[in-house]
Design a protein around this motif. Structure first.
Motif, PDB file in Angstrom:
ATOM      1  N   LEU A   1      18.624  47.406  54.868  1.00  0.00           N
ATOM      2  CA  LEU A   1      18.126  48.475  55.262  1.00  0.00           C
ATOM      3  C   LEU A   1      17.283  48.325  56.655  1.00  0.00           C
ATOM      4  CD1 LEU A   1      16.231  49.579  51.828  1.00  0.00           C
ATOM      5  CD2 LEU A   1      18.444  50.636  53.134  1.00  0.00           C
ATOM      6  N   ASN A   2      17.472  47.412  57.287  1.00  0.00           N
ATOM      7  CA  ASN A   2      16.966  46.942  58.749  1.00  0.00           C
ATOM      8  C   ASN A   2      15.400  47.209  58.751  1.00  0.00           C
ATOM      9  OD1 ASN A   2      19.691  46.676  59.826  1.00  0.00           O
ATOM     10  ND2 ASN A   2      19.964  49.125  59.802  1.00  0.00           N
ATOM     11  N   PHE A   3      14.568  46.590  57.869  1.00  0.00           N
ATOM     12  CA  PHE A   3      13.279  46.529  58.099  1.00  0.00           C
ATOM     13  C   PHE A   3      12.831  45.803  59.331  1.00  0.00           C
ATOM     14  CE2 PHE A   3      13.841  47.266  53.413  1.00  0.00           C
ATOM     15  CZ  PHE A   3      12.685  48.249  53.226  1.00  0.00           C
ATOM     16  N   PRO A   4      11.756  46.180  60.161  1.00  0.00           N
ATOM     17  CA  PRO A   4      11.295  45.374  61.206  1.00  0.00           C
ATOM     18  C   PRO A   4      10.735  44.125  60.232  1.00  0.00           C
ATOM     19  CG  PRO A   4      10.265  47.586  61.130  1.00  0.00           C
ATOM     20  CD  PRO A   4      11.195  47.344  60.011  1.00  0.00           C
ATOM     21  N   ASP A   5      10.952  42.766  60.922  1.00  0.00           N
ATOM     22  CA  ASP A   5      10.612  41.613  60.460  1.00  0.00           C
ATOM     23  C   ASP A   5       9.146  41.358  60.727  1.00  0.00           C
ATOM     24  OD1 ASP A   5      10.871  41.043  63.228  1.00  0.00           O
ATOM     25  OD2 ASP A   5      12.318  39.519  62.606  1.00  0.00           O
ATOM     26  N   ASP A   6       8.154  42.223  61.398  1.00  0.00           N
ATOM     27  CA  ASP A   6       6.782  42.005  61.665  1.00  0.00           C
ATOM     28  C   ASP A   6       6.022  42.879  60.912  1.00  0.00           C
ATOM     29  OD1 ASP A   6       4.231  41.376  62.814  1.00  0.00           O
ATOM     30  OD2 ASP A   6       5.316  40.510  64.692  1.00  0.00           O
ATOM     31  N   ILE A   7       4.847  42.740  60.368  1.00  0.00           N
ATOM     32  CA  ILE A   7       4.225  43.873  59.808  1.00  0.00           C
ATOM     33  C   ILE A   7       3.573  44.676  60.808  1.00  0.00           C
ATOM     34  CG2 ILE A   7       2.065  42.303  59.909  1.00  0.00           C
ATOM     35  CD1 ILE A   7       3.135  44.904  57.141  1.00  0.00           C
ATOM     36  N   GLU A   8       3.384  44.046  62.095  1.00  0.00           N
ATOM     37  CA  GLU A   8       2.780  44.846  63.349  1.00  0.00           C
ATOM     38  C   GLU A   8       3.614  45.731  63.574  1.00  0.00           C
ATOM     39  OE1 GLU A   8      -0.240  44.344  64.584  1.00  0.00           O
ATOM     40  OE2 GLU A   8      -0.648  42.916  63.146  1.00  0.00           O
ATOM     41  N   ASP A   9       5.057  45.747  63.447  1.00  0.00           N
ATOM     42  CA  ASP A   9       5.934  46.966  63.739  1.00  0.00           C
ATOM     43  C   ASP A   9       6.106  48.117  62.730  1.00  0.00           C
ATOM     44  OD1 ASP A   9       6.512  45.699  65.984  1.00  0.00           O
ATOM     45  OD2 ASP A   9       7.885  44.522  65.205  1.00  0.00           O
ATOM     46  N   TRP A  10       5.221  48.040  61.857  1.00  0.00           N
ATOM     47  CA  TRP A  10       5.125  49.029  60.675  1.00  0.00           C
ATOM     48  C   TRP A  10       4.170  49.951  60.849  1.00  0.00           C
ATOM     49  CZ3 TRP A  10       6.862  48.603  55.073  1.00  0.00           C
ATOM     50  CH2 TRP A  10       7.958  47.598  54.915  1.00  0.00           C
ATOM     51  N   HIS A  11       4.195  51.312  60.410  1.00  0.00           N
ATOM     52  CA  HIS A  11       3.438  52.425  60.802  1.00  0.00           C
ATOM     53  C   HIS A  11       2.020  51.925  59.699  1.00  0.00           C
ATOM     54  CE1 HIS A  11       1.440  56.006  61.343  1.00  0.00           C
ATOM     55  NE2 HIS A  11       1.693  56.424  60.141  1.00  0.00           N
ATOM     56  N   GLN A  12       0.852  51.748  60.297  1.00  0.00           N
ATOM     57  CA  GLN A  12      -0.493  51.499  59.438  1.00  0.00           C
ATOM     58  C   GLN A  12      -0.907  53.121  58.870  1.00  0.00           C
ATOM     59  OE1 GLN A  12      -3.075  49.254  61.852  1.00  0.00           O
ATOM     60  NE2 GLN A  12      -3.482  48.196  60.098  1.00  0.00           N
ATOM     61  N   THR A  13      -1.109  53.186  57.680  1.00  0.00           N
ATOM     62  CA  THR A  13      -1.349  54.359  56.907  1.00  0.00           C
ATOM     63  C   THR A  13      -2.387  54.217  55.935  1.00  0.00           C
ATOM     64  OG1 THR A  13      -0.240  56.332  55.902  1.00  0.00           O
ATOM     65  CG2 THR A  13       0.525  54.167  55.311  1.00  0.00           C
ATOM     66  N   ARG A  14      -2.966  55.430  55.398  1.00  0.00           N
ATOM     67  CA  ARG A  14      -3.946  55.352  54.418  1.00  0.00           C
ATOM     68  C   ARG A  14      -3.119  56.175  53.118  1.00  0.00           C
ATOM     69  NH1 ARG A  14      -9.785  56.649  56.514  1.00  0.00           N
ATOM     70  NH2 ARG A  14     -10.233  55.886  54.382  1.00  0.00           N
ATOM     71  N   LEU A  15      -3.138  55.766  51.912  1.00  0.00           N
ATOM     72  CA  LEU A  15      -2.414  56.357  50.937  1.00  0.00           C
ATOM     73  C   LEU A  15      -3.571  56.863  49.734  1.00  0.00           C
ATOM     74  CD1 LEU A  15       0.028  53.649  50.802  1.00  0.00           C
ATOM     75  CD2 LEU A  15       0.543  55.950  51.665  1.00  0.00           C
ATOM     76  N   GLN A  16      -3.373  57.911  49.112  1.00  0.00           N
ATOM     77  CA  GLN A  16      -3.929  57.966  47.865  1.00  0.00           C
ATOM     78  C   GLN A  16      -3.263  57.043  46.817  1.00  0.00           C
ATOM     79  OE1 GLN A  16      -3.862  61.792  46.429  1.00  0.00           O
ATOM     80  NE2 GLN A  16      -4.325  62.703  48.480  1.00  0.00           N
ATOM     81  N   ASN A  17      -4.046  56.639  45.717  1.00  0.00           N
ATOM     82  CA  ASN A  17      -3.729  55.864  44.989  1.00  0.00           C
ATOM     83  C   ASN A  17      -2.150  55.739  44.629  1.00  0.00           C
ATOM     84  OD1 ASN A  17      -3.649  53.894  43.009  1.00  0.00           O
ATOM     85  ND2 ASN A  17      -5.211  54.725  41.677  1.00  0.00           N
ATOM     86  N   PRO A  18      -1.711  54.647  44.848  1.00  0.00           N
ATOM     87  CA  PRO A  18      -0.071  54.426  44.413  1.00  0.00           C
ATOM     88  C   PRO A  18       0.063  53.712  43.259  1.00  0.00           C
ATOM     89  CG  PRO A  18      -0.932  52.604  46.065  1.00  0.00           C
ATOM     90  CD  PRO A  18      -1.920  53.485  45.727  1.00  0.00           C
ATOM     91  N   TYR A  19      -0.853  53.362  42.540  1.00  0.00           N
ATOM     92  CA  TYR A  19      -0.770  52.687  41.502  1.00  0.00           C
ATOM     93  C   TYR A  19      -0.727  53.608  40.267  1.00  0.00           C
ATOM     94  CZ  TYR A  19      -2.443  49.024  44.455  1.00  0.00           C
ATOM     95  OH  TYR A  19      -2.453  48.052  45.525  1.00  0.00           O
TER      96      TYR A  19
END
Length: 96
Positions: free
Chosen positions: A78-96
């Motif tokens: 799936l071609n994920f970026p290999d560094d967390i810094e390259d991911w989009h920071q976000t705020r989520l409602q409870n995903p649990y």
């Protein structure tokens, strides 16, 4: 750590800090659990693993060694970026 947001229709919403990456099969999220500290990977509401750091979660996705996806796709493809810094920071409602 979750943050409180204003009440909506009489209830308090909790937002969780995390990261998101969009792939050809949908969004993947890495979220910290404020209750017990580890980070979790979520895809379409399913938890795919528990990790000590967000970077460890990314490494597992990149290498294709997470729990299996509902549709059988190998995350290594799936071609994920290999560094967390390259991911989009976000705020989520409870995903649990």
């Amino acid at each position: 750590m979750p943050t409180n947001t204003p009440r909506k229709k009489g209830r308090l919403l909790m937002l969780f800090n995390g990261w998101m990456h969009t792939t050809k099969i949908g969004n993947f999220y890495i979220v910290e659990n404020p209750r017990d500290g580890p980070f979790y990977i979520f895809y379409k509401g399913k938890q795919l693993g528990k990790y000590f750091t967000p970077q460890q979660a990314v490494d597992e996705l990149v290498q294709g060694v997470t729990w299996s996806l509902p549709n059988g796709v190998d995350t290594e493809t799936l071609n994920f970026p290999d560094d967390i810094e390259d991911w989009h920071q976000t705020r989520l409602q409870n995903p649990y």
